[in-house]
Design a protein around this motif. Structure first.
Motif, mmCIF file in Angstrom:
data_model
loop_
_atom_site.group_PDB
_atom_site.id
_atom_site.type_symbol
_atom_site.label_atom_id
_atom_site.label_comp_id
_atom_site.label_asym_id
_atom_site.label_seq_id
_atom_site.Cartn_x
_atom_site.Cartn_y
_atom_site.Cartn_z
ATOM 1 N N ARG A 39 0.836 -1.201 0.000
ATOM 2 C CA ARG A 39 0.000 0.000 0.000
ATOM 3 C C ARG A 39 0.872 1.252 0.000
ATOM 4 O O ARG A 39 0.468 2.287 -0.500
ATOM 5 C CB ARG A 39 -0.931 0.011 1.214
ATOM 6 N N SER A 40 2.036 1.153 0.612
ATOM 7 C CA SER A 40 3.013 2.243 0.570
ATOM 8 C C SER A 40 4.412 1.622 0.561
ATOM 9 O O SER A 40 4.606 0.496 1.026
ATOM 10 C CB SER A 40 2.861 3.188 1.765
ATOM 11 N N TRP A 41 5.359 2.371 0.012
ATOM 12 C CA TRP A 41 6.729 1.864 -0.098
ATOM 13 C C TRP A 41 7.696 3.032 -0.096
ATOM 14 O O TRP A 41 7.588 3.943 -0.908
ATOM 15 C CB TRP A 41 6.909 1.068 -1.385
ATOM 16 N N GLU A 42 8.610 3.026 0.849
ATOM 17 C CA GLU A 42 9.704 3.985 0.916
ATOM 18 C C GLU A 42 10.962 3.227 1.284
ATOM 19 O O GLU A 42 10.919 2.305 2.101
ATOM 20 C CB GLU A 42 9.472 5.031 2.006
ATOM 21 N N CYS A 43 12.070 3.624 0.698
ATOM 22 C CA CYS A 43 13.348 3.080 1.113
ATOM 23 C C CYS A 43 14.432 4.091 0.779
ATOM 24 O O CYS A 43 14.243 4.957 -0.084
ATOM 25 C CB CYS A 43 13.634 1.722 0.466
ATOM 26 N N GLY A 44 15.546 3.989 1.483
ATOM 27 C CA GLY A 44 16.630 4.900 1.197
ATOM 28 C C GLY A 44 17.774 4.779 2.192
ATOM 29 O O GLY A 44 17.682 4.071 3.197
ATOM 30 N N TRP A 45 18.828 5.499 1.868
ATOM 31 C CA TRP A 45 20.032 5.508 2.693
ATOM 32 C C TRP A 45 19.879 6.461 3.871
ATOM 33 O O TRP A 45 19.359 7.561 3.730
ATOM 34 C CB TRP A 45 21.240 5.913 1.860
ATOM 35 N N ASN A 46 20.352 6.037 5.005
ATOM 36 C CA ASN A 46 20.362 6.855 6.210
ATOM 37 C C ASN A 46 21.339 8.018 6.022
ATOM 38 O O ASN A 46 22.438 7.834 5.492
ATOM 39 C CB ASN A 46 20.784 5.988 7.396
ATOM 40 N N VAL A 47 20.946 9.197 6.462
ATOM 41 C CA VAL A 47 21.827 10.358 6.364
ATOM 42 C C VAL A 47 22.481 10.698 7.700
ATOM 43 O O VAL A 47 23.345 11.567 7.757
ATOM 44 C CB VAL A 47 21.067 11.601 5.821
#
Length: 97
Positions: A39-47
């Motif tokens: 239903r939702s999707w987010e991903c990424g590198w930690n800053v």
């Protein structure tokens, strides 16, 4: 609805520019458009640069436990997990919201 959170820590000596890591990040970035149960999707590198920080995160949601299971078993998810197993460890949590 269930929230599915995963935090990844690169193994000692592994960097973000390692070709395996680049391929793993790309695989997870594409999952949001590949798996209908999401239903939702987010991903990424930690800053953040703190000793307790993990390196990469996934924040997603699914309708229910059955949808979560279908997501976990989806071939695209399994392929991404296989990549990340080579160079990282992770923690996860699933909770209702």
């Amino acid at each position: 609805m269930l929230r599915h959170l995963v935090l990844f820590k690169l193994n000692e000596g592994v960097t973000r520019d390692d070709p395996r890591v680049v391929a793993g990040a790309r695989a997870f970035e594409e999952l949001g458009g590949l798996i209908p149960d999401l239903r939702s999707w987010e991903c990424g590198w930690n800053v953040a640069d703190r000793p307790i920080a993990y390196d990469f995160a996934i924040n997603s949601s699914v309708e229910d436990a059955e949808a979560l299971q279908r997501y976990l078993e989806h071939p695209a998810h399994q392929a991404g997990v296989a990549l990340w197993k080579e160079f990282s460890t992770w923690v996860m949590a699933d909770y209702p919201f």
